[in-house]
Design a protein around this motif. Structure first.
Motif, PDB file in Angstrom:
ATOM      1  N   GLY A  20       0.816  -1.211   0.000  1.00 32.31           N
ATOM      2  CA  GLY A  20       0.000   0.000   0.000  1.00 32.31           C
ATOM      3  C   GLY A  20       0.850   1.260   0.000  1.00 32.31           C
ATOM      4  N   ALA A  21       1.920   1.252   0.802  1.00 25.34           N
ATOM      5  CA  ALA A  21       2.817   2.410   0.852  1.00 25.34           C
ATOM      6  C   ALA A  21       3.532   2.614  -0.474  1.00 25.34           C
ATOM      7  N   LEU A  22       3.975   1.522  -1.089  1.00 23.34           N
ATOM      8  CA  LEU A  22       4.679   1.630  -2.368  1.00 23.34           C
ATOM      9  C   LEU A  22       3.738   2.108  -3.476  1.00 23.34           C
ATOM     10  N   VAL A  23       2.537   1.570  -3.523  1.00 23.64           N
ATOM     11  CA  VAL A  23       1.575   1.980  -4.555  1.00 23.64           C
ATOM     12  C   VAL A  23       1.183   3.446  -4.373  1.00 23.64           C
ATOM     13  N   ALA A  24       0.962   3.858  -3.128  1.00 23.07           N
ATOM     14  CA  ALA A  24       0.595   5.258  -2.873  1.00 23.07           C
ATOM     15  C   ALA A  24       1.724   6.204  -3.277  1.00 23.07           C
ATOM     16  N   ALA A  25       2.958   5.839  -2.949  1.00 17.23           N
ATOM     17  CA  ALA A  25       4.102   6.677  -3.315  1.00 17.23           C
ATOM     18  C   ALA A  25       4.250   6.731  -4.833  1.00 17.23           C
ATOM     19  N   ALA A  26       4.103   5.573  -5.483  1.00 14.73           N
ATOM     20  CA  ALA A  26       4.225   5.535  -6.941  1.00 14.73           C
ATOM     21  C   ALA A  26       3.150   6.390  -7.600  1.00 14.73           C
ATOM     22  N   ARG A  27       1.940   6.294  -7.102  1.00 19.15           N
ATOM     23  CA  ARG A  27       0.847   7.086  -7.694  1.00 19.15           C
ATOM     24  C   ARG A  27       1.138   8.576  -7.593  1.00 19.15           C
ATOM     25  N   ASP A  28       1.610   9.012  -6.439  1.00 19.34           N
ATOM     26  CA  ASP A  28       1.941  10.431  -6.266  1.00 19.34           C
ATOM     27  C   ASP A  28       3.008  10.867  -7.260  1.00 19.34           C
ATOM     28  N   LEU A  29       4.036  10.042  -7.433  1.00 19.00           N
ATOM     29  CA  LEU A  29       5.140  10.406  -8.322  1.00 19.00           C
ATOM     30  C   LEU A  29       4.739  10.309  -9.790  1.00 19.00           C
TER      31      LEU A  29
END
Length: 214
Positions: A20-29
């Motif tokens: 979840g943390a990785l997907v959220a960070a990727a989406r933001d970037l």
């Protein structure tokens, strides 16, 4: 047994937290910098994870983008379903769902991820596969409308493709427009006429209402 079950649950929770943390960070970037300019190191740094943690769950940048895109498609499906269910009449619900989808496509992050970045990051067959759930949802809505007598009984597959494809093209037009609100309002007006035509009426609304009121 209880200990093993608890351990599996804890592992699943840790996995959900990490992914979840990785997907959220990727989406933001992906939203702010674009798919091409976003590096795996940037995703890991933003998520507070190591590369090892990333590769434990994702094979590459395309893989995590696919998860971001799929998550956005699921969120859009929820928006459409809620709009559909908010209407008592299923044909009004179909129209409301189409409008809700187009309104949601104006949200900057949705527009960037689903309409601008996705075609360059994912191949056509992958995008089509991920979108299948949303298309099936429209097919189910049309089926309900037919069963309720809102529109004449007809083959569902070509009608679904016609309406779903048209909505997708409108969304792409909105993504390219410098005056999105004007394009949206004009598109919604034409959509009402198309839906009225499908229902066999001169104006939007459910066809069976005429039979009830007559």
């Amino acid at each position: 047994m209880a200990t093993r079950t608890s351990a599996r649950r804890s592992q699943q929770e840790r996995t959900r937290t990490t992914t979840g943390a990785l997907v959220a960070a990727a989406r933001d970037l992906f939203n702010s910098d674009g798919f091409s300019a976003t590096s795996l190191d940037a995703i890991c740094t933003k998520a507070g994870m190591t590369r090892g943690a990333f590769y434990h769950h994702f094979s590459n940048k395309e893989h995590i983008f696919r998860e971001v895109y799929a998550a956005d498609q699921k969120e859009l499906a929820v928006i459409v379903r809620r709009a559909f269910q908010a209407e008592q009449d299923p044909w009004d619900g179909m129209a409301a769902g189409c409008r809700a989808l187009l309104e949601a496509s104006l949200e900057p992050a949705v527009r960037q991820i689903t309409l601008i970045e996705a075609p360059g990051a994912l191949d056509w067959s992958t995008m089509r596969g991920i979108q299948a759930g949303c298309k099936d949802q429209m097919r189910r809505g049309l089926s309900i409308a037919i069963e309720a007598g809102c529109i004449p009984d007809r083959p569902l597959d070509p009608l679904t493709s016609l309406l779903y494809g048209g909505i997708g093209e409108i969304a792409l037009d909105l993504a390219d427009s410098t005056d999105q609100r004007t394009v949206l309002e004009g598109s919604l007006a034409e959509l009402d006429l198309v839906l009225a035509g499908v229902a066999g009426r001169d104006t939007p609304g459910c066809a069976h209402k005429d039979r009830v009121e007559s």
